[in-house]
Enzyme design. Structure first.
Site, PDB file in Angstrom:
ATOM      1  N   CYS A 112     -15.716   4.471  34.625  1.00 43.86           N
ATOM      2  CA  CYS A 112     -16.590   3.989  35.100  1.00 43.86           C
ATOM      3  C   CYS A 112     -16.699   4.128  36.481  1.00 43.86           C
ATOM      4  CB  CYS A 112     -16.837   2.708  34.927  1.00 43.86           C
ATOM      5  SG  CYS A 112     -17.605   1.725  33.616  1.00 43.86           S
TER       6      CYS A 112
ATOM      7  N   SER B  96     -16.458  -0.466  15.697  1.00 41.31           N
ATOM      8  CA  SER B  96     -15.273  -0.335  14.955  1.00 41.31           C
ATOM      9  C   SER B  96     -14.227   0.758  15.663  1.00 41.31           C
ATOM     10  CB  SER B  96     -15.507  -0.500  13.604  1.00 41.31           C
ATOM     11  OG  SER B  96     -16.365   0.346  13.623  1.00 41.31           O
TER      12      SER B  96
ATOM     13  N   GLU C  88     -20.950  -0.183  33.247  1.00 36.40           N
ATOM     14  CA  GLU C  88     -21.816   0.119  33.874  1.00 36.40           C
ATOM     15  C   GLU C  88     -22.191   2.147  33.603  1.00 36.40           C
ATOM     16  OE1 GLU C  88     -18.548  -1.944  33.311  1.00 36.40           O
ATOM     17  OE2 GLU C  88     -17.595  -1.911  34.999  1.00 36.40           O
TER      18      GLU C  88
ATOM     19  N   TYR D  49     -12.778   2.164  18.537  1.00 36.99           N
ATOM     20  CA  TYR D  49     -12.796   1.043  19.722  1.00 36.99           C
ATOM     21  C   TYR D  49     -13.182   1.738  20.645  1.00 36.99           C
ATOM     22  CZ  TYR D  49     -10.335  -2.953  17.048  1.00 36.99           C
ATOM     23  OH  TYR D  49      -9.945  -3.737  16.402  1.00 36.99           O
TER      24      TYR D  49
HETATM   25  N1  THU Z   1     -15.974  -3.193  29.875  1.00 35.74           N
HETATM   26  C1  THU Z   1     -16.726  -2.917  30.692  1.00 35.74           C
HETATM   27  O1  THU Z   1     -18.035  -2.938  30.130  1.00 35.74           O
HETATM   28  N2  THU Z   1     -16.805  -2.449  32.064  1.00 35.74           N
HETATM   29  C2  THU Z   1     -16.049  -2.572  31.924  1.00 35.74           C
HETATM   30  O2  THU Z   1     -16.140  -1.658  33.945  1.00 35.74           O
HETATM   31  C3  THU Z   1     -14.080  -2.626  31.737  1.00 35.74           C
HETATM   32  C4  THU Z   1     -14.527  -3.543  30.268  1.00 35.74           C
HETATM   33  C5  THU Z   1     -15.764  -3.916  28.231  1.00 35.74           C
HETATM   34  C6  THU Z   1     -15.292  -2.525  27.827  1.00 35.74           C
HETATM   35  C7  THU Z   1     -14.969  -3.657  26.079  1.00 35.74           C
HETATM   36  O3  THU Z   1     -16.361  -3.196  25.778  1.00 35.74           O
HETATM   37  C8  THU Z   1     -14.566  -4.705  27.284  1.00 35.74           C
HETATM   38  O4  THU Z   1     -15.084  -5.571  28.145  1.00 35.74           O
HETATM   39  C9  THU Z   1     -13.533  -5.597  26.850  1.00 35.74           C
HETATM   40  O5  THU Z   1     -12.811  -4.099  26.985  1.00 35.74           O
END
Ligand code: THU
Length: 128
Positions: free
Chosen positions: A89, A46, A55, A48
């Site tokens: 990541c 929550s 990853e 954010y």
């Molecule tokens: N997200 C990932 O898990 N990996 C990424 O490389 C890009 C973004 C997730 C984070 C968030 O929970 C959702 O995707 C939207 O940004």
């Protein structure tokens, strides 16, 4: 373990995604040099920015089990093209010298890239 098997594992872990805010599910899987596989999903919060990407979940699972040598990582999401990893990541992939990144989507599109392609001129331990 083939690239497709690693993608299939990432796809399975995508189902565990905790993403009530974005509703954007991501799955990942890493293959270690020992031949073990660790899967992960994105875990939102929550608050954010506290969210953890799929990853990094998978990489941290491997490292926290004592496995720092990682051959490859696959990630998958419901994207138009193969899902590309975020900058944070990429930086973590660099830390553990993961040089094979398998990007995929649910439609079966796949693109395999190196970390150098994703993160040129990276900041590394050599800069410290
Ligand atoms: N997200 C990932 O898990 N990996 C990424 O490389 C890009 C973004 C997730 C984070 C968030 O929970 C959702 O995707 C939207 O940004």
């Amino acid at each position: 373990m083939t690239d497709q098997e690693l993608i299939d594992t990432a796809r399975k872990y995508r189902e565990f995604s905790y993403s009530p805010y974005s509703k954007f599910k991501v799955g990942a899987a890493v293959l270690t040099k020992k031949g073990n596989v660790y899967g992960g999903c994105n875990i939102e919060n929550s608050s954010y920015p506290v969210t953890n990407c799929a990853e990094r979940t998978a990489i941290f699972k491997a490292v926290s089990e004592g496995e720092k040598e990682i051959e490859a990582i696959a990630l998958i999401a419901d994207t138009e093209g193969p899902c590309s990893p975020c900058g944070a990541c990429r930086q973590v992939m660099g830390e553990f010298h993961i040089n094979k990144i398998i990007m995929a989507n649910l439609k079966g599109d796949v693109k395999v890239v190196t970390l150098d392609e994703l993160l040129p001129y990276a900041f590394t331990d050599k800069d410290l």
